[in-house]
Design a protein around this motif. Structure first.
Motif, mmCIF file in Angstrom:
data_model
loop_
_atom_site.group_PDB
_atom_site.id
_atom_site.type_symbol
_atom_site.label_atom_id
_atom_site.label_comp_id
_atom_site.label_asym_id
_atom_site.label_seq_id
_atom_site.Cartn_x
_atom_site.Cartn_y
_atom_site.Cartn_z
ATOM 1 N N PHE A 1 0.823 -1.211 0.000
ATOM 2 C CA PHE A 1 0.000 0.000 0.000
ATOM 3 C C PHE A 1 0.859 1.265 0.000
ATOM 4 O O PHE A 1 0.443 2.296 -0.542
ATOM 5 N N TYR A 2 2.037 1.214 0.593
ATOM 6 C CA TYR A 2 2.934 2.365 0.504
ATOM 7 C C TYR A 2 3.381 2.556 -0.938
ATOM 8 O O TYR A 2 3.451 3.684 -1.448
ATOM 9 N N THR A 3 3.675 1.458 -1.612
ATOM 10 C CA THR A 3 4.007 1.533 -3.038
ATOM 11 C C THR A 3 2.852 2.111 -3.833
ATOM 12 O O THR A 3 3.048 2.938 -4.737
ATOM 13 N N TYR B 1 7.899 -1.565 -5.646
ATOM 14 C CA TYR B 1 7.527 -2.440 -4.530
ATOM 15 C C TYR B 1 8.747 -3.154 -3.959
ATOM 16 O O TYR B 1 8.897 -3.262 -2.736
ATOM 17 N N LEU B 2 9.627 -3.644 -4.815
ATOM 18 C CA LEU B 2 10.824 -4.332 -4.329
ATOM 19 C C LEU B 2 11.653 -3.410 -3.439
ATOM 20 O O LEU B 2 12.158 -3.824 -2.385
ATOM 21 N N ALA B 3 11.809 -2.169 -3.866
ATOM 22 C CA ALA B 3 12.608 -1.224 -3.087
ATOM 23 C C ALA B 3 11.927 -0.875 -1.763
ATOM 24 O O ALA B 3 12.571 -0.851 -0.704
ATOM 25 N N VAL B 4 10.622 -0.600 -1.805
ATOM 26 C CA VAL B 4 9.894 -0.242 -0.584
ATOM 27 C C VAL B 4 9.882 -1.418 0.389
ATOM 28 O O VAL B 4 10.088 -1.248 1.600
ATOM 29 N N ARG B 5 9.659 -2.629 -0.106
ATOM 30 C CA ARG B 5 9.657 -3.811 0.761
ATOM 31 C C ARG B 5 11.021 -4.011 1.410
ATOM 32 O O ARG B 5 11.120 -4.336 2.598
#
Length: 446
Positions: A231-233, A383-387
């Motif tokens: 959800f942040y992504t 998403y990969l970076a935020v995760r």
């Protein structure tokens, strides 16, 4: 009383015919209907296609298998049940669905820490020894410790991925339990001869292995059970995409290229003598100034809502970059393709982005044609970076390296596309026409 002479005097010299209202030709009615239909079909295919049956679409699902068993002597013969189970799992697990990695414990932990595998099956070092003790305890009285195989899930790599991992492990371990139990019961019966086994012993031998499922590095509170990264992504994507649309419309309206309408009111604006390239530079500048503000707002709201934020500065910096890259690319697409750019941005950033993001359903549980899009879709890279920042302490190997590199590449593509398109149009004299009064001096090329 009006005379005929007066009427003829007051009559206009050239009577104007009544103006006919322009009607839209059929093709102009069909164009939006066709676009809406195509968009509906694309949305249905993408969103329903990847949520219908994740386990049916399972492919290349990475799981680590760790065999630490050192073996023991069973019935007078050297036995290594860990090797037998490893071979049985490798043969039994469908290779087209599960990508089983046989690893050492250190490498398995590294891959779990970086989200490279969704879980691990760990056979402990004393497994064969415990099985031998269990077999002996079925014949003579004594204290026993049931053999254990650990199943580690990786909730930080995805909530649904952890559930799929547990389901796969349950199915595999049920088969292993039955195989080992049959082998163990045969050995005990051979040792006992005609002496019958008690009911408790038979039950114990039927399922001799205790399968212990635990979460590796459990998620802290304030992560939405792992959905916070998705959800942040999503909010980064939406503010970048929607911000580009708003910046494009508002700047064009203030420069006189589109009507400035506020409800029923219309504000006429003289078209500014500005080139396409300089217009795009203004829009890029506004997007670049807005990005850090929006990123700071998201971070502040997350902190106020007790969201788990282990690396806030890194999240702020990457959020600023992601918003800037999306907005710049979106503005460039609209500068290059005009109105059609709205549909292109919608498809690239939203329609194709969410299903291939891996934020809700792992790519290995989606149809392959959706998983293949993750190689270039912007949302998956973000998403990969935020995760990695939220759940894996910002490790480059956990996805931050790839996400950062692909985001910078996307920003570069947007800058090149916008510069090339607007410069080409300006050099060819393809100036934009405004809706209001025209300036006294035509706009220069650039």
């Amino acid at each position: 009383m009006t005379t005929l002479s007066d009427a003829m005097t007051n009559a206009p010299a050239h009577p104007q015919p009544p103006r006919r209202q322009r009607t839209m030709p059929l093709r102009e009615w069909l164009a939006p209907i066709t676009l809406v239909t195509v968009l509906a079909a694309l949305l249905g295919t993408m969103y329903l296609g990847y949520t219908t049956d994740p386990e049916k679409h399972l492919h290349d699902f990475p799981i680590a298998l760790v065999n630490q068993d050192v073996g023991d002597t069973v019935a007078g013969e050297p036995t290594h049940l860990g090797d037998q189970i490893t071979t049985a799992l490798t043969d039994a697990v469908p290779a087209d669905k599960i990508d089983l990695h046989t690893l050492g414990i250190n490498e398995a932990q590294r891959q779990l820490q970086n989200g490279e595998v969704y879980g691990a099956i760990v056979i402990p070092g004393d497994f064969t020894k415990r099985v031998a003790i269990l077999a002996a305890a079925s014949i003579v009285p004594g204290d026993i410790e049931q053999p254990i195989i650990s199943v580690l899930t990786n909730p930080r790599a995805g909530t649904l991925a952890a559930q799929i991992m547990q389901t796969v492990a349950d199915q595999a371990m049920t088969q292993v339990n039955a195989t080992v139990g049959t082998q163990l019961a045969g050995q005990v019966r051979a040792a006992l001869g005609d002496t019958p086994l008690s009911g408790a012993a038979q039950r114990q031998l039927a399922t001799p292995i205790d399968i212990v499922v635990t979460a590796y590095h459990p998620l802290p509170e304030g992560t939405g059970q792992g959905l916070a990264a998705f959800f942040y992504t999503l909010v980064l994507l939406i503010v970048g995409f929607s911000g580009a649309m708003m910046i494009n419309s508002l700047v064009d309206a203030s420069l006189g290229f589109v009507p400035a309408e506020y409800g029923p009111w219309h504000k006429p604006t003289t078209r500014a003598p500005i080139s396409r390239w300089h217009t795009l530079l203004v829009k890029w500048g506004i997007a670049a100034l807005s990005a850090p503000i929006a990123s700071a707002v998201f971070l502040g709201i997350g902190a106020a809502l007790d969201m788990s934020l282990e690396r806030p500065l890194l999240l702020f910096l990457y959020g600023t970059l992601a918003i800037t890259a999306i907005a710049v690319t979106g503005l460039s697409v609209m500068a290059a393709f005009g109105t059609a750019g709205l549909m292109i941005n919608l498809i690239v950033f939203v329609v194709l982005g969410i299903p291939s993001s891996s934020g809700t359903i792992p790519l290995e549980a989606t149809p392959r044609w959706i998983a293949d899009m993750a190689a270039f879709e912007p949302m998956h890279q973000i998403y990969l970076a935020v995760r990695a920042i939220l759940f894996f302490d910002g490790h480059l190997e956990a996805g931050l390296g790839r996400g950062l590199g692909m985001t910078l590449a996307g920003l570069a593509i947007g800058l090149i596309l916008g510069a090339a398109a607007t410069h080409t149009y300006d050099l060819r004299g393809l100036h934009r026409l405004g809706t209001g009064p025209q300036p006294t001096r035509p706009a220069e090329g650039h």
